[in-house]
Design a protein around this motif. Structure first.
Motif, mmCIF file in Angstrom:
data_model
loop_
_atom_site.group_PDB
_atom_site.id
_atom_site.type_symbol
_atom_site.label_atom_id
_atom_site.label_comp_id
_atom_site.label_asym_id
_atom_site.label_seq_id
_atom_site.Cartn_x
_atom_site.Cartn_y
_atom_site.Cartn_z
ATOM 1 N N GLU A 147 0.827 -1.212 0.000
ATOM 2 C CA GLU A 147 0.000 0.000 0.000
ATOM 3 C C GLU A 147 0.860 1.261 0.000
ATOM 4 N N LYS A 148 2.008 1.196 0.628
ATOM 5 C CA LYS A 148 2.912 2.353 0.696
ATOM 6 C C LYS A 148 3.891 2.378 -0.476
ATOM 7 N N ASP A 149 3.666 1.466 -1.441
ATOM 8 C CA ASP A 149 4.501 1.387 -2.631
ATOM 9 C C ASP A 149 5.950 1.027 -2.302
ATOM 10 N N GLU A 150 6.111 0.280 -1.214
ATOM 11 C CA GLU A 150 7.446 -0.163 -0.801
ATOM 12 C C GLU A 150 7.784 -1.517 -1.420
ATOM 13 N N PHE A 151 6.780 -2.385 -1.516
ATOM 14 C CA PHE A 151 6.984 -3.734 -2.025
ATOM 15 C C PHE A 151 6.244 -3.971 -3.337
ATOM 16 N N VAL A 152 6.807 -4.844 -4.147
ATOM 17 C CA VAL A 152 6.123 -5.405 -5.305
ATOM 18 C C VAL A 152 6.153 -6.917 -5.110
ATOM 19 N N ILE A 153 4.995 -7.509 -4.805
ATOM 20 C CA ILE A 153 4.944 -8.928 -4.439
ATOM 21 C C ILE A 153 3.902 -9.644 -5.289
ATOM 22 N N ASP A 154 4.312 -10.703 -5.965
ATOM 23 C CA ASP A 154 3.394 -11.480 -6.793
ATOM 24 C C ASP A 154 2.544 -12.444 -5.958
ATOM 25 N N ASP A 155 3.152 -13.010 -4.911
ATOM 26 C CA ASP A 155 2.474 -14.030 -4.124
ATOM 27 C C ASP A 155 2.800 -13.817 -2.642
ATOM 28 N N ILE A 156 1.922 -13.119 -1.947
ATOM 29 C CA ILE A 156 2.150 -12.814 -0.535
ATOM 30 C C ILE A 156 2.165 -14.081 0.310
ATOM 31 N N ASP A 157 1.266 -15.006 0.008
ATOM 32 C CA ASP A 157 1.202 -16.251 0.770
ATOM 33 C C ASP A 157 2.521 -17.021 0.668
#
Length: 204
Positions: A147-157
């Motif tokens: 949400e803070k544009d810190e991470f780019v994650i394809d699969d959080i789980d």
């Protein structure tokens, strides 16, 4: 006049008195008789506070976990990044205060060992709930980072479970390599940092 005994305090005292025994002998090899002697109470008194040895084990970890969470929330602030919060969550340096940090590491290793050979499902059920708390925590801050544009994650789980598996593996690695607390902490921090760096948005 007899002193009024705080039952919860007494329960915690009995549980904590077993730490050194568990570290020295292992959980499976430690008896209720030995725990009673270490706590300075009669064997029957143990059963006034605990149904079995497993409850003593879980109470110890509940105490350590509660302490860790309390310290964690005093160390974070709104200006910290999600990555910093996750790393802080896996910073167990407060174990040096009130508890022997080396014993804490050994104790956790014994907990995991007991879970691996558990035939009662008691350890398995407890640690499933224990690691579910970790799962919920990591997921919360990974979403915050997105949400803070810190991470780019394809699969959080997948990333969350990878971090949890890393923690479990680090305990085994620390045991196999005869690492002390500080070396194990450094290893854990290094590898979690690496995982989080892979999904940290690069600033152009």
């Amino acid at each position: 006049m007899a002193r009024i005994i705080d039952k919860e305090e007494k329960r915690c005292d009995i549980a904590l008195s077993a730490i050194a025994l568990f570290c020295e002998k292992g959980i499976q090899q430690t008896s209720i008789d030995q725990i009673a002697k270490s706590a300075g109470v009669a064997k029957g008194t143990i059963y006034l506070y605990f149904k079995n040895k497993e409850e003593i084990v879980f109470t110890i970890w509940d105490i350590l976990t509660q302490q860790h969470e309390e310290v964690f929330y005093t160390r974070i602030n709104p200006n910290m990044s999600a990555k910093e919060k996750i790393l802080e969550y896996y910073n167990f340096s407060e174990c040096q205060e009130g508890f022997d940090k080396e014993q804490t590491l050994i104790l956790f290793q014994h907990f995991v060992s007991s879970m691996l050979i558990d035939k009662t499902s008691l350890y398995t059920a407890y640690f499933e709930s224990f690691f579910q708390k970790d799962y919920d925590f990591i997921t919360k801050y990974l979403y915050e980072g997105i949400e803070k544009d810190e991470f780019v994650i394809d699969d959080i789980d997948l990333l969350t479970n990878s971090i949890i598996m890393l923690l479990k593996g680090a305990l085994i690695k620390a045991k196999a390599s005869n690492m002390g607390f500080d070396e194990a902490q450094q290893m854990l921090t290094k590898h979690i940092t690496y995982l989080l760096n892979q999904c940290t948005r690069k600033v152009l």
